[in-house]
Design an enzyme around this catalytic site. Structure first.
Site, short mmCIF file in Angstrom:
data_model
loop_
_atom_site.label_atom_id
_atom_site.label_comp_id
_atom_site.label_asym_id
_atom_site.label_seq_id
_atom_site.Cartn_x
_atom_site.Cartn_y
_atom_site.Cartn_z
N PHE A 1 52.73 37.96 37.84
CA PHE A 1 51.87 36.78 37.90
C PHE A 1 51.14 36.51 36.59
O PHE A 1 50.36 35.56 36.49
CB PHE A 1 50.86 36.91 39.04
CG PHE A 1 50.00 38.14 38.99
CD1 PHE A 1 48.88 38.20 38.17
CD2 PHE A 1 50.30 39.25 39.78
CE1 PHE A 1 48.09 39.34 38.12
CE2 PHE A 1 49.51 40.39 39.74
CZ PHE A 1 48.40 40.44 38.91
N THR B 1 40.15 40.05 46.32
CA THR B 1 40.98 39.22 45.43
C THR B 1 41.64 38.07 46.17
O THR B 1 41.67 36.93 45.69
CB THR B 1 42.06 40.09 44.76
OG1 THR B 1 41.42 41.18 44.10
CG2 THR B 1 42.88 39.30 43.75
N ASN C 1 41.26 31.79 43.02
CA ASN C 1 40.18 32.46 43.75
C ASN C 1 38.80 32.28 43.12
O ASN C 1 37.89 33.09 43.32
CB ASN C 1 40.53 33.93 44.00
CG ASN C 1 40.80 34.68 42.71
OD1 ASN C 1 40.53 34.18 41.63
ND2 ASN C 1 41.31 35.90 42.82
N ARG D 1 30.69 42.05 42.49
CA ARG D 1 32.04 42.15 43.05
C ARG D 1 32.00 41.97 44.56
O ARG D 1 32.87 41.34 45.16
CB ARG D 1 32.67 43.50 42.70
CG ARG D 1 33.02 43.67 41.24
CD ARG D 1 34.31 42.97 40.86
NE ARG D 1 35.48 43.59 41.45
CZ ARG D 1 36.74 43.26 41.14
NH1 ARG D 1 36.98 42.30 40.25
NH2 ARG D 1 37.74 43.86 41.72
N ARG E 1 34.64 34.02 47.56
CA ARG E 1 36.06 33.76 47.83
C ARG E 1 36.32 33.55 49.32
O ARG E 1 37.12 32.70 49.71
CB ARG E 1 36.92 34.90 47.29
CG ARG E 1 36.99 34.92 45.76
CD ARG E 1 37.61 36.20 45.26
NE ARG E 1 37.81 36.20 43.80
CZ ARG E 1 38.12 37.28 43.10
NH1 ARG E 1 38.27 38.45 43.70
NH2 ARG E 1 38.28 37.20 41.78
N HIS F 1 35.77 35.07 38.53
CA HIS F 1 36.09 36.42 38.05
C HIS F 1 34.82 37.24 37.94
O HIS F 1 33.78 36.72 37.55
CB HIS F 1 36.74 36.37 36.66
CG HIS F 1 36.69 37.70 35.96
ND1 HIS F 1 37.60 38.69 36.22
CD2 HIS F 1 35.80 38.22 35.07
CE1 HIS F 1 37.29 39.77 35.49
NE2 HIS F 1 36.20 39.50 34.79
N GLU G 1 34.29 43.13 28.45
CA GLU G 1 34.39 41.69 28.69
C GLU G 1 33.17 40.95 28.14
O GLU G 1 33.32 39.86 27.57
CB GLU G 1 34.59 41.43 30.19
CG GLU G 1 35.97 41.90 30.65
CD GLU G 1 36.15 41.89 32.17
OE1 GLU G 1 35.23 41.45 32.89
OE2 GLU G 1 37.23 42.32 32.62
N TYR H 1 42.89 39.32 30.41
CA TYR H 1 43.74 39.82 31.50
C TYR H 1 44.83 40.75 30.97
O TYR H 1 45.86 40.94 31.63
CB TYR H 1 44.34 38.65 32.28
CG TYR H 1 43.37 38.05 33.29
CD1 TYR H 1 42.77 38.85 34.28
CD2 TYR H 1 43.07 36.69 33.30
CE1 TYR H 1 41.90 38.31 35.22
CE2 TYR H 1 42.20 36.14 34.25
CZ TYR H 1 41.61 36.96 35.20
OH TYR H 1 40.76 36.43 36.13
N LYS I 1 36.15 30.12 37.40
CA LYS I 1 37.48 29.74 36.92
C LYS I 1 37.68 28.21 37.00
O LYS I 1 36.88 27.51 37.64
CB LYS I 1 38.53 30.49 37.75
CG LYS I 1 38.44 32.02 37.62
CD LYS I 1 39.54 32.73 38.43
CE LYS I 1 39.41 34.24 38.38
NZ LYS I 1 40.51 34.94 39.09
P1 RTP Z 1 39.56 38.89 38.68
O1 RTP Z 1 40.00 39.94 37.67
O2 RTP Z 1 40.08 37.51 38.33
O3 RTP Z 1 38.09 38.94 38.91
O4 RTP Z 1 40.22 39.23 40.10
P2 RTP Z 1 40.33 40.64 40.80
O5 RTP Z 1 39.69 41.69 39.95
O6 RTP Z 1 39.83 40.48 42.18
O7 RTP Z 1 41.90 40.88 40.87
P3 RTP Z 1 42.89 41.50 39.76
O8 RTP Z 1 43.70 42.54 40.41
O9 RTP Z 1 42.12 41.87 38.52
O10 RTP Z 1 43.84 40.27 39.44
C1 RTP Z 1 43.48 39.29 38.49
C2 RTP Z 1 43.85 37.93 39.01
O11 RTP Z 1 45.27 37.83 39.07
C3 RTP Z 1 45.64 37.01 40.17
N1 RTP Z 1 46.54 37.73 41.02
N2 RTP Z 1 47.61 37.18 41.56
N3 RTP Z 1 49.90 38.87 43.75
C4 RTP Z 1 49.41 37.88 43.04
O12 RTP Z 1 49.93 36.80 42.98
C5 RTP Z 1 48.21 38.12 42.29
N4 RTP Z 1 47.53 39.25 42.21
C6 RTP Z 1 46.47 38.99 41.41
C7 RTP Z 1 44.40 36.68 40.96
O13 RTP Z 1 44.02 35.35 40.68
C8 RTP Z 1 43.36 37.66 40.43
O14 RTP Z 1 42.06 37.11 40.46
MG MG Z 2 40.12 41.99 37.94
#
Ligand code: RTP
Ligand code: MG
Length: 155
Positions: free
Chosen positions: A64, A98, A119, A92, A109, A122, A133, A56, A16
């Site tokens: 968010f 996350t 973070n 992962r 992370r 992705h 994707e 996304y 990112k």
């Molecule tokens: P990513 O998709 O970016 O790989 O991250 P992830 O699977 O670990 O988490 P995901 O639930 O898919 O969330 C996507 C991105 O949204 C941001 N986020 N902010 N509570 C919050 O403020 C919040 N929750 C999620 C994070 O940057 C996350 O990577």
């Molecule tokens: Mg995700």
């Protein structure tokens, strides 16, 4: 010989804008190379709003979402496709939880981040999203599958 090409998977990873700003590109690629996964596609690019919103899209209704799209489009990212047995789940695990504050030390992370919205990287979360994707971010001709060379051409 050990068995190869059993359930070889592909996943989509993206460093990112904060990972690029933090100069973590080399370190992150190093980890996946050292683990034994194979890089099959990579590009350094600014992300359009349209691509960010599609990528996304599952989070469209979350509070968010706008901030996430603003962030992902704020500067260049390194979009990559990696290949290997079990690469989707393993990547992962290497990326970590996350929220970098709760991500285990030893994960990307956990080692480098402190902010859930920043973070660093992705990774696709399942076989279906990995496939979606990879084809959202890359054309088939931008991907190059390859095998280790059997001829010692380096020496
Ligand atoms: P990513 O998709 O970016 O790989 O991250 P992830 O699977 O670990 O988490 P995901 O639930 O898919 O969330 C996507 C991105 O949204 C941001 N986020 N902010 N509570 C919050 O403020 C919040 N929750 C999620 C994070 O940057 C996350 O990577
Ligand atoms: Mg995700």
């Amino acid at each position: 010989t050990t068995q190869r090409n059993i359930a070889v998977e592909r996943t989509f990873l993206a460093i990112k804008p904060d990972g690029v700003q933090r100069s973590l590109v080399g370190e992150i690629i190093r980890r996946f190379e050292a683990k034994g996964f194979t890089l099959v596609g990579m590009k350094f690019m600014k992300v359009s709003r349209e691509l960010a919103e599609q990528h996304y899209g599952v989070h469209r209704e979350r509070p968010f979402f706008q901030g996430l799209v603003e962030f992902i489009t704020s500067g260049p990212v390194v979009a990559m496709v990696w290949e290997g047995d079990g690469v989707i789940a393993s990547a992962r695990k290497m990326i970590g939880a996350t929220n970098p504050l709760t991500a285990e030390p030893g994960t990307i992370r956990g080692d480098y981040g402190v902010n859930i919205g920043r973070n660093i990287i992705h990774g696709s979360d399942a076989p279906e999203t990995a496939q979606q994707e990879v084809s959202l971010w890359f054309k088939e001709e931008e991907l190059a599958s390859w095998e280790p060379s059997l001829t010692p051409w380096i020496k």
